[in-house]
Design a protein around this motif. Structure first.
Motif, short mmCIF file in Angstrom:
data_model
loop_
_atom_site.label_atom_id
_atom_site.label_comp_id
_atom_site.label_asym_id
_atom_site.label_seq_id
_atom_site.Cartn_x
_atom_site.Cartn_y
_atom_site.Cartn_z
N ALA A 33 43.20 40.75 49.77
CA ALA A 33 42.41 41.83 49.16
C ALA A 33 43.19 42.68 48.15
CB ALA A 33 41.79 42.70 50.24
N PRO A 34 44.44 43.10 48.42
CA PRO A 34 45.14 43.92 47.41
C PRO A 34 45.32 43.20 46.08
CG PRO A 34 46.25 44.09 49.52
CD PRO A 34 45.21 43.03 49.67
N LEU A 35 45.57 41.89 46.12
CA LEU A 35 45.70 41.13 44.88
C LEU A 35 44.36 41.06 44.16
CD1 LEU A 35 47.17 39.21 42.93
CD2 LEU A 35 46.44 37.35 44.42
N LEU A 68 40.83 32.26 49.20
CA LEU A 68 41.69 32.45 48.03
C LEU A 68 43.17 32.56 48.40
CD1 LEU A 68 39.43 34.85 45.99
CD2 LEU A 68 40.04 32.50 45.40
N ALA A 69 43.48 32.64 49.68
CA ALA A 69 44.88 32.68 50.11
C ALA A 69 45.61 31.39 49.72
CB ALA A 69 44.97 32.91 51.61
N GLU A 70 44.85 30.30 49.54
CA GLU A 70 45.45 29.03 49.14
C GLU A 70 46.05 29.09 47.74
OE1 GLU A 70 42.86 25.69 49.59
OE2 GLU A 70 42.34 26.24 51.64
N CYS A 71 45.50 29.93 46.88
CA CYS A 71 46.01 29.98 45.51
C CYS A 71 46.51 31.38 45.14
CB CYS A 71 44.94 29.51 44.53
SG CYS A 71 43.45 30.49 44.52
N GLU A 73 49.53 32.48 44.94
CA GLU A 73 50.68 32.44 44.02
C GLU A 73 50.23 32.28 42.57
OE1 GLU A 73 50.58 30.29 46.74
OE2 GLU A 73 51.88 31.52 48.01
N GLU A 74 49.24 31.40 42.34
CA GLU A 74 48.73 31.19 40.98
C GLU A 74 48.08 32.46 40.44
OE1 GLU A 74 48.04 29.15 43.51
OE2 GLU A 74 48.75 27.16 42.94
N LEU A 75 47.33 33.16 41.29
CA LEU A 75 46.67 34.40 40.86
C LEU A 75 47.70 35.49 40.55
CD1 LEU A 75 43.64 34.47 43.31
CD2 LEU A 75 43.63 33.89 40.89
N GLN A 104 42.52 35.04 23.16
CA GLN A 104 41.77 34.29 22.13
C GLN A 104 40.37 33.94 22.61
OE1 GLN A 104 45.00 33.40 23.00
NE2 GLN A 104 45.85 34.43 21.21
N GLY A 105 40.02 34.27 23.84
CA GLY A 105 38.70 33.99 24.37
C GLY A 105 38.55 32.65 25.04
N GLU A 106 39.65 31.93 25.21
CA GLU A 106 39.62 30.63 25.85
C GLU A 106 39.76 30.80 27.36
OE1 GLU A 106 42.37 27.91 24.12
OE2 GLU A 106 41.82 28.50 22.09
N SER A 107 38.97 30.03 28.10
CA SER A 107 38.99 30.10 29.56
C SER A 107 39.78 28.94 30.15
CB SER A 107 37.58 30.06 30.13
OG SER A 107 36.88 31.21 29.75
N LYS A 108 40.43 29.23 31.26
CA LYS A 108 41.22 28.22 31.95
C LYS A 108 40.95 28.36 33.45
CE LYS A 108 45.95 27.06 33.12
NZ LYS A 108 47.35 27.49 33.02
N VAL A 109 40.72 27.24 34.12
CA VAL A 109 40.51 27.27 35.57
C VAL A 109 41.87 27.45 36.24
CG1 VAL A 109 39.75 25.96 37.57
CG2 VAL A 109 38.47 25.82 35.46
N LEU A 110 42.03 28.55 36.95
CA LEU A 110 43.28 28.82 37.65
C LEU A 110 43.29 28.21 39.04
CD1 LEU A 110 43.94 32.58 36.86
CD2 LEU A 110 45.02 30.59 35.85
N CYS A 111 42.13 28.22 39.66
CA CYS A 111 42.09 27.82 41.05
C CYS A 111 40.70 27.29 41.37
CB CYS A 111 42.45 29.05 41.87
SG CYS A 111 41.92 29.11 43.53
#
Length: 132
Positions: A33-35, A68-71, A73-75, A104-111
């Motif tokens: 939650a804090p993240l 979301l605890a699985e990712c 580090e990425e977040l 630049q407005g480009e989206s990337k899937v982080l997780c």
């Protein structure tokens, strides 16, 4: 009756495993939650519902947030890089997807987590046959 993590309330017999899963989920939620609260969210969706802010998501959709605890580090890395201006979250019965939008407005899937939040919660039911 044993106590659970909800302020010492007694757990009815036979529900100890469920109480342990709920306690584990809440511990993961407290870690994530804090993240989640520190990220600049642009869009948050849970199924077809649009959520106004991440605080509401954490409070009302607490079953999704521990996934979301699985990712985490990425977040954290994406937040600390300063490369992204906003994040989008889409939660559904089939999993979670977090995307980030750069300057630049480009989206990337982080997780992308393809897992049901109820996975391991219910035992499979017996076969259900309908009459012909």
């Amino acid at each position: 009756m044993p106590d659970d993590s909800r302020g010492g309330h007694a757990v009815p017999p036979g529900l100890e495993r469920k109480a342990a899963r709920i306690a584990a989920r809440r511990a993961e939620l407290a870690r994530v939650a804090p993240l989640l609260l520190s990220l600049p969210w642009r869009s948050i969706r849970a199924g077809y519902a649009r959520i106004k802010d991440i605080d509401g998501f954490v409070r009302f959709y607490e079953m999704y947030a521990p996934l979301l605890a699985e990712c985490i580090e990425e977040l954290e890395e994406a937040r600390d890089s300063g490369e992204y201006v906003s994040f989008d979250l889409h939660a559904s019965a089939g999993g979670l997807v977090v995307t980030a939008t750069d300057r630049q407005g480009e989206s990337k899937v982080l997780c992308e987590i393809r897992k049901d939040y109820w996975e391991g919660e219910y035992s499979p039911g017996g076969a259900f046959f309908t009459p012909l």
